[in-house]
Design a protein around this motif. Structure first.
Motif, mmCIF file in Angstrom:
data_model
loop_
_atom_site.group_PDB
_atom_site.id
_atom_site.type_symbol
_atom_site.label_atom_id
_atom_site.label_comp_id
_atom_site.label_asym_id
_atom_site.label_seq_id
_atom_site.Cartn_x
_atom_site.Cartn_y
_atom_site.Cartn_z
ATOM 1 N N LEU C 117 0.866 -1.250 -0.519
ATOM 2 C CA LEU C 117 0.251 0.136 0.430
ATOM 3 C C LEU C 117 0.296 1.537 0.203
ATOM 4 O O LEU C 117 0.557 2.611 -0.426
ATOM 5 N N LYS C 118 2.088 0.966 0.982
ATOM 6 C CA LYS C 118 2.932 2.542 1.091
ATOM 7 C C LYS C 118 3.627 2.933 -0.512
ATOM 8 O O LYS C 118 3.710 4.006 -0.835
ATOM 9 N N VAL C 119 3.930 1.583 -1.017
ATOM 10 C CA VAL C 119 4.632 2.213 -2.116
ATOM 11 C C VAL C 119 3.677 2.343 -3.495
ATOM 12 O O VAL C 119 3.734 3.687 -4.592
ATOM 13 N N HIS C 120 2.276 1.801 -3.097
ATOM 14 C CA HIS C 120 1.529 3.030 -4.470
ATOM 15 C C HIS C 120 1.168 3.997 -3.943
ATOM 16 O O HIS C 120 0.691 4.348 -4.893
ATOM 17 N N ASP C 121 0.647 4.025 -2.714
ATOM 18 C CA ASP C 121 1.096 5.840 -2.812
ATOM 19 C C ASP C 121 2.294 6.721 -2.799
ATOM 20 O O ASP C 121 2.129 7.448 -3.476
ATOM 21 N N ASN C 122 3.203 6.019 -2.680
ATOM 22 C CA ASN C 122 4.360 7.408 -3.172
ATOM 23 C C ASN C 122 5.278 6.063 -3.855
ATOM 24 O O ASN C 122 6.211 5.643 -2.787
ATOM 25 N N PRO C 123 5.332 5.683 -4.958
ATOM 26 C CA PRO C 123 6.673 4.667 -5.141
ATOM 27 C C PRO C 123 8.000 5.614 -5.546
ATOM 28 O O PRO C 123 8.533 4.492 -5.646
ATOM 29 N N ASP C 124 7.532 6.276 -5.570
ATOM 30 C CA ASP C 124 9.129 7.126 -6.218
ATOM 31 C C ASP C 124 10.013 8.054 -4.394
ATOM 32 O O ASP C 124 11.005 7.753 -4.290
ATOM 33 N N HIS C 125 9.592 7.467 -3.367
ATOM 34 C CA HIS C 125 9.547 8.052 -2.094
ATOM 35 C C HIS C 125 9.436 7.292 -0.944
ATOM 36 O O HIS C 125 8.971 7.081 -0.588
ATOM 37 N N GLN C 126 10.977 6.220 -1.295
ATOM 38 C CA GLN C 126 11.219 5.258 -0.163
ATOM 39 C C GLN C 126 11.550 5.091 0.891
ATOM 40 O O GLN C 126 12.769 4.364 0.737
ATOM 41 N N PRO C 127 11.631 6.283 1.436
ATOM 42 C CA PRO C 127 13.159 5.887 2.695
ATOM 43 C C PRO C 127 13.014 4.849 3.877
ATOM 44 O O PRO C 127 11.771 4.001 3.928
ATOM 45 N N LEU C 128 13.869 4.427 3.955
ATOM 46 C CA LEU C 128 14.306 2.828 4.127
ATOM 47 C C LEU C 128 14.136 3.042 6.160
ATOM 48 O O LEU C 128 13.750 2.046 6.803
ATOM 49 N N ARG C 129 14.351 4.253 6.720
ATOM 50 C CA ARG C 129 13.876 3.875 8.427
ATOM 51 C C ARG C 129 12.516 3.713 8.184
ATOM 52 O O ARG C 129 12.245 3.607 9.095
ATOM 53 N N GLU C 130 11.847 4.187 6.853
ATOM 54 C CA GLU C 130 10.027 4.154 7.290
ATOM 55 C C GLU C 130 9.842 2.316 7.227
ATOM 56 O O GLU C 130 9.280 2.090 7.551
ATOM 57 N N TYR C 131 10.780 1.561 6.329
ATOM 58 C CA TYR C 131 10.125 0.385 5.700
ATOM 59 C C TYR C 131 10.653 -0.258 6.322
ATOM 60 O O TYR C 131 10.325 -1.495 6.992
ATOM 61 N N ALA C 188 -3.067 -4.339 -3.435
ATOM 62 C CA ALA C 188 -3.218 -3.238 -2.581
ATOM 63 C C ALA C 188 -2.844 -2.208 -3.591
ATOM 64 O O ALA C 188 -2.865 -1.545 -3.713
ATOM 65 N N SER C 189 -1.528 -2.639 -4.771
ATOM 66 C CA SER C 189 -1.237 -1.781 -5.633
ATOM 67 C C SER C 189 -2.279 -1.457 -5.711
ATOM 68 O O SER C 189 -2.153 -0.888 -7.934
ATOM 69 N N GLY E 217 7.308 -3.622 -6.317
ATOM 70 C CA GLY E 217 7.315 -1.810 -6.771
ATOM 71 C C GLY E 217 8.053 -1.152 -5.300
ATOM 72 O O GLY E 217 9.506 0.181 -5.435
ATOM 73 N N LEU E 218 9.255 -1.800 -4.811
ATOM 74 C CA LEU E 218 9.895 -1.450 -3.430
ATOM 75 C C LEU E 218 11.213 -1.535 -4.668
ATOM 76 O O LEU E 218 11.642 -1.659 -5.346
ATOM 77 N N LYS E 219 11.951 -0.424 -3.625
ATOM 78 C CA LYS E 219 13.019 -0.003 -4.059
ATOM 79 C C LYS E 219 14.132 -1.439 -3.118
ATOM 80 O O LYS E 219 14.167 -1.916 -2.790
ATOM 81 N N GLU E 220 15.032 -1.504 -5.067
ATOM 82 C CA GLU E 220 16.178 -2.176 -4.053
ATOM 83 C C GLU E 220 17.093 -2.131 -3.320
ATOM 84 O O GLU E 220 16.941 -3.724 -2.384
ATOM 85 N N ARG E 221 17.042 -0.732 -2.628
ATOM 86 C CA ARG E 221 17.729 -0.699 -1.504
ATOM 87 C C ARG E 221 16.700 -1.253 0.210
ATOM 88 O O ARG E 221 17.379 -1.734 1.042
ATOM 89 N N ILE E 222 15.573 -1.361 -0.201
ATOM 90 C CA ILE E 222 14.494 -2.294 0.459
ATOM 91 C C ILE E 222 14.634 -3.500 0.640
ATOM 92 O O ILE E 222 14.272 -3.723 1.360
ATOM 93 N N VAL E 223 14.568 -4.379 -0.561
ATOM 94 C CA VAL E 223 14.591 -5.075 -1.039
ATOM 95 C C VAL E 223 16.026 -5.765 -0.533
ATOM 96 O O VAL E 223 15.410 -7.009 0.477
ATOM 97 N N VAL E 224 16.621 -5.407 -0.225
ATOM 98 C CA VAL E 224 18.161 -6.177 0.216
ATOM 99 C C VAL E 224 18.280 -5.868 1.946
ATOM 100 O O VAL E 224 17.960 -6.827 2.429
ATOM 101 N N TYR E 225 17.796 -4.530 2.540
ATOM 102 C CA TYR E 225 17.889 -4.456 3.778
ATOM 103 C C TYR E 225 17.298 -4.769 4.419
ATOM 104 O O TYR E 225 17.688 -4.810 6.173
ATOM 105 N N LYS E 226 15.605 -4.738 3.602
ATOM 106 C CA LYS E 226 15.017 -5.446 4.946
ATOM 107 C C LYS E 226 14.852 -6.813 4.687
ATOM 108 O O LYS E 226 14.523 -7.583 5.822
#
Ligand SMILES: Nc1ncnc2c1ncn2[C@@H]1O[C@H](COP(=O)(O)OP(=O)(O)OP(=O)(O)O)[C@@H](O)[C@H]1O
Ligand SMILES: Nc1ncnc2c1ncn2[C@@H]1O[C@H](COP(=O)(O)OP(=O)(O)OP(=O)(O)O)[C@@H](O)[C@H]1O
Ligand SMILES: [Mg+2]
Ligand SMILES: [Mg+2]
Lengths: 323, 485, 354, 368, 315
Positions: C117-131, C188-189, E217-226
């Motif tokens: 769902l989060k990716v769907h909301d904003n696929p371009d902004h994926q901060p690591l800390r958030e995920y 979800a997407s 559609g996850l970024k590779e960084r998230i795929v890797v580190y999460k």
């Protein structure tokens, strides 16, 4: 006359036999060669070859082995020959890697040291592997209380400071190379036992083992034919990696004064003995250090390569996709 | 363990032993070695002679009784004045807490130490013991106040420095004691830091973390001497290193072979090379710093390979392998053993080396399990008699087990030598003692009981800014009061 | 005709192995229209999965060597990572075969749905800390809000009592439930195209029926296109509008489900249908296709089926295969269609399907 | 829906006796006149879940009833198909017959002789039962060549090398493989070839019974057909008895003479294949059959009856009829009373309403 | 969960019992008389008299038969008394109190260094499999693996203390004192972890669920580190738990080189001095720490890998 002919005959027949033997030998040779060629092109070897690091590892290990075998021919000097007046001399034409605090030739000691280090490695790993495999297979295959008991024993040994055991054994039997090897093996087999037991537990559940049980195959035979060959892969890999660890442990024990007896040239002892000269005569410590590094590197790379080859998953994943 | 060398009035001394090692209960928490916090009744001077210290005088009043006059006007670090009672207390504590003390000091039971008056103490030894004053000229036999408390590391002595802080396995911080009875220390603070590893010790000296580093690795002494920022102090000690033969097992039961092996060893070369000129070539097993050493009297076995070889030929030796036993904590022991082995081999005698850790080594020696036992020996007190007794008398510690069990021994020639040693021990006059001991040493030399290797020298390196660094022949006995920064 | 949702043209996907190149997909072309359910059938190894993965641009370690994939006219073979991520997050979703291995075992099912769902909301902004959900650094309210949506999605795919199952881990789910969870992740997407790679093969028939029913309900309610990969002709017949028959990395025949099942023109399709036990009397000898699936190593010439085809001649071994129009949108890639009997026969499987 | 509900026939009383009587009758009724080769009488198998020492000491063990109270017989030359959802206990049943497991309760007989686990069985008895597993490549040691794998049972039986060789040649021909496969490893074979090897191995010692646990489930449709053909052919040639486990109903329907339907460890229905497919006498069987995708292009999934819910856990199976939690026909009795075996046609069903289910003409009607 | 812990504690106690019996029997077999060795050490190298030895043996119960000594010891241990050091008459518990924390501190810091180095290296190596970065980090890891601890220690000291003068050579207490020892200890571990992590990352990267993650559609960084890292850490955790022994062995040498207090040097000294109460106490503590670490590892497991249920199965 008869004698003569008979002699002639005999000579002829011998010649024939020799010739045919030669032909046979040649064809055998050809066969071996073609088999070698075939092996060279076989999948595992190709896979092994495909990674440069693997090949480097193999080359290093082979170099070590050859060095150990041909040490007397390769070494420019007697490794135990002292020359106090020429002590601590830097690398020169006469002593390519310099001399140590007793004026012994560092290069020659390194070359002979390969023998000692390899011997320790092979012996310790061999003993650990044998004991560990036997215990692991017994525990895994027998299960129940046998398993429980053996595994607790392994735990006890793991919880016991390995160094203490080594010290005590060195204490009881004197710090000789043999005793160091015994000590390291006593500590070392536990990890093999664990790995083997784990594999046995999973192999035991494999359908081919069940199938074999249903044919009425005896336990020992099942262990020998099915279980062992299928658990040895990871164990062999572990063993090559362990060679490296063993060489290093000897160095550590030498630091504590429990290594090889002088004047045996052993790499670990050379480093720990030369540590006072770290600054005044760098070659005394750093060359044996490099030798250990080199050997550890070789065995680890080889182990990695073997893992690639022996791990059937790699090939299966490709195969399954082709089904 | 802060970097204390920046402190202008403090000096940091790195020791190779740990004065806090576990806890020295009997001395309030630290060993009295090195620190100058506690003092004995009798001092040992630069000539290895006894000198009055907390006792101003002493006298043998009977066969087994001694009377010591205690110095007046000495204060403890807590302000109390030293009296005879404190002396009695200190000795009794020692006897009670250290199992070995009674046998060592020849004092047993509460009646053996009595305060005759406020400043006089009478000692009654268990047997006639002529070297009693020298024997108690030892760091361990020092005087302390009953308020000392090992649990809080509260050490109360009379020395020029008093304890400020003890950090287990790290350091002992001491400061100058203003009311010291003698010349006070010039440096306000002395920190005794523990650095057991010799390389680390010399590296931290170079790194200015410490001011004085004891016993740097021999290999680094030369470069330290060449370093402008660092000075090197040397001091001959009572220690020496020698190999003692097993006189009762073949092939070393043959004096000819032993002589041959003595000819095979080039002591000077050992000192010049692997010892890096620290110490000097030995002729007898007793260091010449001890006045009755026979160093000057004996005619040494000259190094001569040919003589050695021909003597081996002459001897009963027929190819057995000698075992050279070396304790693994012997500094440079491994190298010395290898040189000995190489020398023996050149003379045509096969040998092997067995390194043993200390506890095992002492078993091996006592069992006579081996042919040559290489070790150092020395004295930490003013009476060095036990050096010869323990090793070469049949009832000495080294030989006793085999002597009593099998009537043999290890390094003891027995007979005349035993008698000479006993006489020397009982002699009160130096001249007599010297005569007896020298004779014993000569007998031993003739029979080639040992292969002497070197006489030890103590070395310390220090920052060149320091003045007044000098060590005693018993380095642990060194006084730090002359130290100046 | 309007532009198709997805249009694949002459797609080639290769794998470099130790030996040679595997031509896993070897010139595949097809279109998927909006709202359509397209079935892809074929034997194991015929390149179905690789085709699907190539569309999702998940072809690694393979390489798309040639061809084009256009989604709503946008070329995917050359698209940037951002574009691909946006497409995956908002337009296309995929469901894989084995629900036992496709869910990450260490995260709760709901977390995996929320991620989607989060990716769907904003696929371009994926901060690591958030995920990574690093404490204090991630937006907790957002995660909490999304859980309501998760409950909806879970009930939509038929997971009973979704509220109670929110914090369940995949291993606490049965196979069928996991596949539903997987569907929820995919939905979800809010995709326009759902690619389902054998979504029911690993399941029991009863569960398969449940999943297929949900799939077809969803397709109706959300009006999405579905690309359904299977080797079960029965599944195709129950849910698909159109069928693509693949073999040896190539498309053999396409047509409506009706056309393929009742009047297959390609010899391979015919052979495949003949193999079904339903086609044979009980206890009778079953029809099979002689020979083996080609390994697709090295360059492939001619018809991949030629070696097993009863009608093949020399030309089939080497000539390029023409795609023949068989009328009504049915097409078959065969150079010998004239020799192949045109089945005027009865519809397959109407009788004796059970 | 109009279902005749027969009165509760043998509630309470001597249920076991009645069961035995039914068994005996069925054994004669349900099949040709040939004698039973495999017989199971009230066989159950449960697995302990927590059996650490501590748990055993504390006495809190839970157990999983993988197979409960199964009575069944298979006759010479017959193929008995066992179907059911995943986890219903099919493999456990097969393992009980082969002797890999020993039953916790009940008796298994082969050729009329009660047998124990494989370790207790005499060699000739072991040789008499061959096994084929689902995944050929995992049932053959990956480090053994095909030749070695086939020879293994022969060697165990003490065959000489020459006899072995001869027999292997025969077997290869029988399973339609050629000599050049002998030196290969399983991963160098296709799935179908590997399965042939495992069949060859299973029949090497000339068994009379073959236990087949999902022998074709991993295979493609065409390959599956060829393996089924092979199985049918060698059954004829060698007069084999098959216990065929599969969840692939179409395959089972094709080759089985009789079919047993399992659910949560229990047998729901047993009957001749055709009859069972035509007129299922148990609602579960009906549901199972309904779920098979229909190849009719006109059919859609919307028309298909879909059984709701999931298989209950065998650790804590439902009371009464195990199927009642998912059965649309379930009534109060189903929840409380375990149904008896009710004879229907040539088979039997364990449903309180067996007869009415079987009589129901339009199968799907019951589900509207 | 609680049941599991109780079970683990019981088996842990069995292990401790085994360890203590082993220690006792070893002391029985070891040559060298504690009385003589200790007294000699106390007397600064002089030989003790026979009477002193006897007295020592008497006061320390060394004349009892070994089994009796063992039973006495166990009885005391049950009451929390580990005996007193022969050498200084300090309670062994006090010694352990003084020395346990420094070693634990070193071990934890070493582990931290190892993880900080190993995790990114292992991940990068796996992600760039076969690339230059991979080869580079693999070779680095192997170098780290093959350096004897003491050698590395001296080298670090030379560079960072003597040449650069930024860190102290030895001692204990401040953070600065911890850096070099921790780096020395951490290097070997980092190498092991890097290699393990790499291979386990590679394995996980092959899993289907990684494809699932990408397909979202996850970024590779998230795929890797999460998604990858968490799963890949599971086998690493086991090894880290088992490496405890390795840590202690390493600590011995490091404590000696950097003059840190700690169990390692204490143990070595005690063994050499035949200071048996200390040896026995320390071995027991080390075993306890081992058992506890492994329990912790298993519990950590439970959090990292929810599939593992602590309730079931024995292993
Ligand atoms: N990673 C890979 N490396 C090498 N070859 C691969 C790889 N993945 C797939 N292939 C090859 O690509 C071809 C097609 O594979 P694909 O998985 O698409 O088949 P499929 O039709 O999906 O089969 P299945 O029904 O078994 O899923 C096969 O020949 C396979 O061997
Ligand atoms: N060795 C075992 N230990 C514990 N439980 C087991 C064991 N073998 C089987 N079970 C359990 O028994 C039940 C029946 O298993 P079984 O393998 O017989 O099912 P199945 O019908 O063959 O299923 P599938 O179609 O998935 O192969 C399952 O719940 C399974 O988890
Ligand atoms: Mg696929
Ligand atoms: Mg099964």
């Amino acid at each position: 006359m008869t004698d003569e002919t008979s002699v002639g005959d005999r000579v002829k027949s011998i010649g024939d036999r020799l010739r045919s033997a030669g032909v046979q030998a040649r064809s055998k040779l050809g066969e071996t060669r073609s088999r070698l060629v075939a092996a060279y092109h076989s999948r595992p070897v190709r896979q092994f070859r495909s990674n440069t690091l693997n090949v480097i590892g193999l080359v290093i290990v082979l170099t070590l082995i050859l060095t150990a075998i041909f040490a007397p021919m390769l070494a420019p000097h007697d490794p135990e020959e002292q020359n106090l007046r020429d002590r601590l001399e830097g690398p020169s034409a006469e002593h390519p890697l310099g001399t140590d605090q007793l004026g012994q030739d560092v290069l020659s000691r390194l070359i002979f040291g390969a023998r000692v280090s390899l011997k320790i490695g092979v012996a310790v790993v061999g003993i650990s592997l044998a004991i560990g495999t036997a215990v692991g297979v017994t525990a895994g295959y027998a299960g129940g209380y046998v398993d429980e008991g053996l595994m607790r024993l392994v735990d006890v040994l793991l919880a016991f400071p390995g160094l203490l055991l080594a010290l005590v054994i060195a204490g009881i039997l004197g710090p000789s190379l043999t005793n160091i090897m015994i000590a390291l093996a006593i500590v070392g087999w536990t990890s093999y036992a664990r790995v083997v037991r784990g594999s046995v537990l999973s192999v035991k559940e494999e359908e081919y083992v069940k199938a074999s049980q249903l044919m009425g195959t005896g336990r020992l035979r099942i262990v020998g034919r099915h279980v062992l060959p299928n658990v040895m892969g990871p164990v062999v890999v572990l063993a090559t990696l362990d060679m490296a660890t063993v060489i290093l442990s000897t160095a550590g024990l030498s630091f504590l004064g429990l290594g090889a007896q002088p004047p045996t040239p052993e790499w670990g002892t050379m480093i720990s003995e030369g540590r006072d000269y770290l600054r005044s005569a760098w070659w005394v410590v750093n060359f044996p250090g490099l030798a250990i590094m080199f050997a550890v590197l070789g065995f680890n790379l080889l182990g990695d390569g073997l893992r690639d080859v022996l791990d059937p998953r790699e090939e299966e994943s490709v195969q399954n996709k082709g089904l | 363990a802060e970097n204390t060398s920046g402190n202008s009035s403090g000096v940091t001394i790195a020791l190779n032993t740990d004065p806090t090692a576990e806890v020295w209960n009997s001395h309030g928490g630290i060993t009295p070695y090195w620190t100058n916090v506690m003092e004995p009744l009798v001092w040992v001077n630069q000539e290895m002679d006894t000198e009055p210290w907390l006792a101003t005088d002493w006298e043998q009043t009977g066969e087994t009784t001694w009377e010591f006059d205690i110095r007046e006007g000495v204060s403890f670090h807590n302000g109390d004045e030293l009296t005879a009672d404190h002396v009695v207390y200190s000795f009794e504590t020692l006897l009670e807490e250290l199992a070995y003390a009674p046998g060592w000091l020849r004092l047993e039971g509460p009646e053996s130490i009595v305060a005759v008056d406020e400043y006089t103490v009478e000692f009654t030894t268990t047997e006639p013991f002529s070297v009693f004053p020298g024997n108690i000229a030892h760091n361990m036999v020092c005087i302390q106040h009953p308020d000392r408390n090992p649990d809080e590391s509260r050490v109360i002595g009379t020395g020029p420095y008093q304890v400020d802080e003890v950090v287990a396995q790290q350091e002992v911080v001491t400061s100058a004691f203003d009311d010291y009875w003698n010349d006070s220390g010039k440096v306000d603070e002395l920190v005794f830091e523990v650095i057991e590893d010799p390389n680390t010790r010399s590296l931290s000296l170079e790194n200015d973390e410490i001011d004085i580093g004891m016993s740097p690795p021999r290999s680094q002494i030369e470069s330290l001497e060449n370093n402008d920022d660092v000075e090197v102090a040397r001091q001959e000690t009572a220690g020496s290193c020698y190999g003692g033969f097993n006189l009762y097992d073949a092939p070393t039961d043959d004096p000819v072979l032993r002589q041959a092996l003595n000819h095979a060893v080039d002591q000077q070369l050992i000192v010049d090379t692997i010892l890096e000129n620290v110490g000097s070539a030995a002729r007898v097993p007793i260091s010449p710093t001890i006045y009755w050493s026979a160093h000057d009297q004996v005619d040494p076995y000259e190094y001569d390979e040919d003589t050695a070889s021909s003597l081996v030929e002459e001897s009963d030796y027929d190819g057995e392998t000698l075992t050279i036993v070396v304790p693994n904590d012997l500094v440079n022991g491994r190298d010395i053993a290898q040189v000995l082995l190489d020398s023996f081999t050149s003379a045509g005698v096969e040998a092997e080396i067995q390194m043993a850790e200390r506890a095992q080594y002492s078993e091996l020696v006592r069992d006579g399990d081996g042919h040559l036992f290489v070790d150092t020996s020395g004295s930490n007190s003013g009476a060095a008699d036990y050096v010869i007794y323990d090793s070469f008398h049949s009832d000495g510690d080294v030989n006793q087990r085999r002597y009593r069990n099998e009537e043999t021994g290890v390094q003891n020639l027995g007979g005349e030598v035993d008698t000479l040693i006993e006489d020397g021990l009982q002699a009160t006059e130096s001249a007599v003692k010297e005569e007896k001991y020298v004779q014993a040493q000569e007998r031993m030399k003739e029979q080639a009981v040992t292969v002497p290797v070197y006489y030890d020298e103590f070395v310390a390196a220090y920052q060149s800014g320091l003045e007044g660094v000098s060590f005693s022949p018993i380095p642990e006995f060194t006084s730090w009061t002359s130290l100046e920064k | 005709m309007t532009e198709p949702l997805l249009s694949v043209e002459n797609l080639h996907t290769h794998f470099e192995t130790h030996d040679r190149t595997v031509h896993a997909v070897n010139g595949v072309s097809f279109d998927i229209e909006p709202g359509e359910v397209v079935g892809i059938v074929g034997e194991s190894g015929s390149g179905k999965s690789v085709t699907a993965r190539s569309i999702m641009r998940l072809e690694e370690p393979g390489k798309i060597a040639n061809g084009s994939i256009r989604y709503r006219g946008e070329e995917l073979t050359e698209a940037t990572d951002e574009t691909i991520r946006r497409l995956r997050g908002q337009d296309m979703s995929m469901v894989f075969q084995d629900p036992m291995t496709t869910l990450n075992p260490v995260f709760t099912v709901s977390e995996q749905i929320v991620e989607s769902l989060k990716v769907h909301d904003n696929p371009d902004h994926q901060p690591l800390r958030e995920y990574l959900r690093i404490p204090f650094l991630h937006d907790r309210t957002d995660w909490a809000d999304k859980r309501d949506r998760v409950v909806e999605l879970m009930s939509e795919v038929g997971i009973p009592n979704p509220e109670e199952r929110l914090d369940a881990y995949p291993h606490e789910f049965s196979g069928g439930m996991r596949q539903r969870a997987m569907l929820a992740i995919a939905l979800a997407s809010e995709p326009d195209l759902l690619i389902a790679d054998e979504p029911t093969t690993a399941l029991d028939v009863t569960i398969q029926a449940q999943i297929l029913q949900i799939l077809s309900d969803l397709r109706a309610s959300r009006d999405m296109s579905v690309m359904l990969i299977t080797h079960d002709i029965g599944v195709v017949s129950e849910v698909c509008d159109r069928v693509i028959v693949m073999y040896g990395g190539q498309v053999m025949e396409t047509g409506t489900t009706d056309q393929i099942l009742t009047q297959p023109r390609h010899p391979y399709t015919q052979a495949l249908l003949d193999c079904m036990p339903q086609q044979t009397e009980r206890k009778e000898h079953l029809a099979t296709i002689e020979g083996q699936v080609p390994d697709q190593l090295g360059d492939i010439e001619g018809c991949p089926f030629a070696s097993r085809c009863a009608y093949a001649d020399a030309a089939c071994q080497s000539a390029p295969m023409p795609v023949c129009d068989c009328g009504d949108g049915q097409e078959a890639a065969c150079c010998a269609l004239d020799r192949v009997p045109d089945p005027t026969r009865e519809a397959v499987g109407v009788e004796g399907s059970r | 829906m109009s279902v005749d509900r027969p009165g509760n026939a043998t509630a309470g009383g001597s249920a076991a006796e009645a069961d035995d009587a039914t068994d005996a009758r069925l054994n004669e009724a349900g099949s040709t006149a040939r004698e039973p080769v495999i017989e199971l009488e009230h066989v159950s198998k449960s697995f302990a879940m927590n059996d650490s020492l501590l748990d055993r000491l504390l006495g809190n063990t839970t157990s999983l009833a993988a197979v409960s109270n199964v009575s069944l017989s298979v006759h010479r030359g017959e193929t008995l198909g066992v179907v059911g959802e995943s986890g219903s206990g099919k493999s456990t049943l097969a393992n009980l017959v082969t002797g890999l497991y020993t039953p916790t309760e009940g008796v298994i007989s082969l050729d009329g002789t009660p047998v124990g686990g494989a370790t207790d069985r005499p060699a000739d008895l072991l040789a008499d039962v061959g096994v084929v597993f689902q995944n050929a490549s995992s049932s053959i040691n990956p480090r053994m060549t095909v030749g070695d794998a086939i020879a293994e049972p022969l060697i165990t039986q003490g065959w000489s090398a020459d006899d072995c060789e001869e027999r292997i040649a025969e077997l290869l021909e029988l399973v339609e493989l050629s000599e050049h496969h002998l030196d290969r490893y399983t991963h160098e074979l296709s799935g179908g070839q590997a399965q042939r090897v495992s069949i060859a191995r299973a029949i090497a010692t000339e068994p009379s019974v073959l236990v087949l646990d999902e022998p074709v489930s991993a295979l493609d449709v065409s390959v599956k057909g060829s393996i089924l053909n092979l199985l049918m052919r060698i059954q004829d040639e060698l007069d084999l008895t098959y216990l065929l486990i599969s969840h692939d109903l179409s395959a089972v329907k094709h080759v089985a003479d009789r079919i047993a339907v399992m659910y949560v460890g229990e047998l729901m229905e047993v009957g001749p294949a055709e009859e069972l497919f035509e007129r299922p006498a148990h609602p579960y069987t009906e549901a199972l059959l309904a779920a098979i995708p229909n190849v009719d292009p006109a059919s859609t999934i919307e028309d298909t009856f879909v059984l709701e819910g999931e298989v209950p856990s065998p650790v804590d199976p439902p009371s009464g009829c195990v199927f009642h939690t998912r059965c649309p026909m379930a009534e109060e009795t189903c929840r409380t009373t375990v149904p008896d075996q009710i004879e229907v046609g040539d088979g039997w069903s364990r449903c309180h309403f067996a007869e009415s289910v079987a009589d129901d003409e339009e199968v799907t009607d019951a589900w509207q | 969960m609680w049941k599991y812990i109780v079970r683990r504690i019981i088996s842990g106690l069995a292990v401790l019992l085994g360890v203590s019996v082993l220690t006792f029997s070893l002391t029985f077999f070891t040559p060298g008389d504690p009385a003589r060795t200790i007294l000699r050490k106390q007397m600064g190298g002089r030989s003790p008299s026979q009477a002193a030895i006897e007295r020592f043996r008497e006061t320390n119960g060394l004349n009892d038969p070994i089994p009796v000594q063992y039973v006495n010891w166990v009885t005391d241990v049950m009451q929390g008394d580990l005996g007193v050091s022969y050498h200084s008459e300090t309670a062994v518990t006090t010694l352990i109190q003084q020395n346990l924390m420094p070693t634990v501190e070193l071990a934890v810091a070493g582990l931290a260094v190892a993880l900080v180095v190993a995790i990114p290296t292992g991940v990068i190596s796996a992600v760039h499999k076969g690339g230059r970065l991979d080869y580079g980090s693999q070779v680095l890891a192997l170098l780290g693996l093959s350096m004897p601890n003491f050698w590395l220690g001296y080298l670090l000291m030379l560079v960072f203390a003597v040449q650069l003068g930024v860190l102290p050579t030895h001692g204990f207490g401040t953070f600065g004192h911890l850096v070099l020892p921790a780096v020395t200890l951490g290097t070997g571990m980092a190498a092991v972890i890097t290699r393990l992590l790499r291979s386990s990352m590679l394995e996980v990267l092959d899993e289907e669920y990684i494809q699932t993650a990408r397909s979202k559609g996850l970024k590779e960084r998230i795929v890797v580190y999460k998604h990858t890292l968490r799963n890949a850490l599971i086998p690493v955790i086991t090894i880290v738990g088992l490496q405890f022994g390795y840590l202690l062995n390493g600590a011995v040498i490091i404590e000696m080189v950097f003059q840190r207090p700690g169990l390692g040097s204490l143990l070595i000294d005690a063994i050499f001095a035949r200071n048996y109460p200390v040896v026995q106490g320390l071995v027991l503590i080390v075993a306890v720490v081992f058992v506890v670490t492994n329990l912790l590892v298993d519990i950590t497991y439970r959090y990292v890998d929810p599939r593992i249920s602590l309730g079931g199965g024995s292993e």
